[in-house]
Scaffold this motif. Sequence first.
Motif, mmCIF file in Angstrom:
data_model
loop_
_atom_site.group_PDB
_atom_site.id
_atom_site.type_symbol
_atom_site.label_atom_id
_atom_site.label_comp_id
_atom_site.label_asym_id
_atom_site.label_seq_id
_atom_site.Cartn_x
_atom_site.Cartn_y
_atom_site.Cartn_z
ATOM 1 N N PRO A 177 0.795 -1.225 0.000
ATOM 2 C CA PRO A 177 0.000 0.000 0.000
ATOM 3 C C PRO A 177 0.833 1.283 0.000
ATOM 4 O O PRO A 177 0.297 2.363 -0.306
ATOM 5 N N GLU A 178 2.135 1.192 0.314
ATOM 6 C CA GLU A 178 2.977 2.386 0.219
ATOM 7 C C GLU A 178 2.993 2.950 -1.193
ATOM 8 O O GLU A 178 3.254 4.140 -1.388
ATOM 9 N N ALA A 179 2.712 2.110 -2.176
ATOM 10 C CA ALA A 179 2.681 2.566 -3.560
ATOM 11 C C ALA A 179 1.620 3.647 -3.779
ATOM 12 O O ALA A 179 1.719 4.432 -4.732
ATOM 13 N N CYS A 180 0.655 3.700 -2.897
ATOM 14 C CA CYS A 180 -0.422 4.690 -3.045
ATOM 15 C C CYS A 180 0.011 6.092 -2.617
ATOM 16 O O CYS A 180 -0.675 7.066 -2.928
ATOM 17 N N PHE A 207 0.335 1.163 7.835
ATOM 18 C CA PHE A 207 0.725 2.076 6.768
ATOM 19 C C PHE A 207 0.255 3.486 7.069
ATOM 20 O O PHE A 207 -0.601 3.713 7.921
ATOM 21 N N SER A 208 0.841 4.425 6.344
ATOM 22 C CA SER A 208 0.503 5.844 6.501
ATOM 23 C C SER A 208 -0.369 6.287 5.331
ATOM 24 O O SER A 208 -1.067 5.477 4.728
ATOM 25 N N GLY A 209 -0.311 7.589 5.004
ATOM 26 C CA GLY A 209 -1.094 8.110 3.890
ATOM 27 C C GLY A 209 -2.572 7.861 4.103
ATOM 28 O O GLY A 209 -3.107 8.073 5.205
ATOM 29 N N ASP A 223 -6.795 -0.732 -3.555
ATOM 30 C CA ASP A 223 -6.172 0.565 -3.803
ATOM 31 C C ASP A 223 -4.817 0.410 -4.486
ATOM 32 O O ASP A 223 -4.434 1.234 -5.321
ATOM 33 N N VAL A 224 -4.089 -0.646 -4.135
ATOM 34 C CA VAL A 224 -2.793 -0.899 -4.771
ATOM 35 C C VAL A 224 -2.989 -1.205 -6.254
ATOM 36 O O VAL A 224 -2.254 -0.689 -7.113
ATOM 37 N N ILE A 225 -3.989 -2.008 -6.561
ATOM 38 C CA ILE A 225 -4.300 -2.330 -7.958
ATOM 39 C C ILE A 225 -4.618 -1.058 -8.748
ATOM 40 O O ILE A 225 -4.143 -0.864 -9.877
#
Length: 268
Positions: A177-180, A207-209, A223-225
Amino acid sequence: MFDAHIHLHQYKDIDRQIEQWQQAGIEGVAAVSTDLRSSYETLSLKQRYPDFIFAAIGFHPEQPLPSSRDITEWENLLRRERHLISAIGEVGLPYYTLHEQQHDSLEHYIAFLDEMTCISKRESLPIILHAVHSHTPIAYDLLIRHHILKAHFHWLKAAPSVVKQITDSGYYISVTPEACYRERDQDLIRHVPLKQLLTETDGPWPFSGPFQNKATSPVFIEDVIKKIAEVKGKDIMTVQKQCKQNMLALFEPSALNAAGSEENERTI
């Protein structure tokens, strides 16, 4: 959707949670282990959810190396319950805690990873790796030396040249999820061909964000997709379908339904 790397044994009220994840569209997860005890726990969960869990057993490297007694018992477990096991993992090299280890040097960890890689080869099982930054090339060289065909570098942090070596060799790389919300991870998406990209949460790691103060679950994969689709300039369904194919290709022939045999009635 699939979560390619999750510490399922660390979750509470797992029956309710898996039901919620499945209702949200999660088809399966790769449950990794961190030590002997969690290897038993992961295989127990596999018996309960044979069509949902790809089970991996191993020793997380960001901790002291296991005792010879634990390694022997772990190998016996592997031989005894091989029909339940889809991968060796999580194994690798310590990067964040190496300076804290009082008795084990990097060379000791490399030797242990070499042993785990040999077992992966012997058992024809994929290997799930924790090997980041300067330690990634070391792990990669072991894979090449032992002619490992299937490997997954989870939550990778490495130079583009090393990423290219990994993908040129046909290995898989996952994003979290960091990719978001992190450019570093979005840049990794750009460098990894879609046919070798996996999605993971490493849950219950927080995770953050947009995920700040939210309990990590495979539901985040949606969300990653979407972010992968945005970065790659692809439609969401194309990305989702390819990531699923990648997940199945990594673990076949140790497919989920292969564990639906009568042997699974045994109690671990």
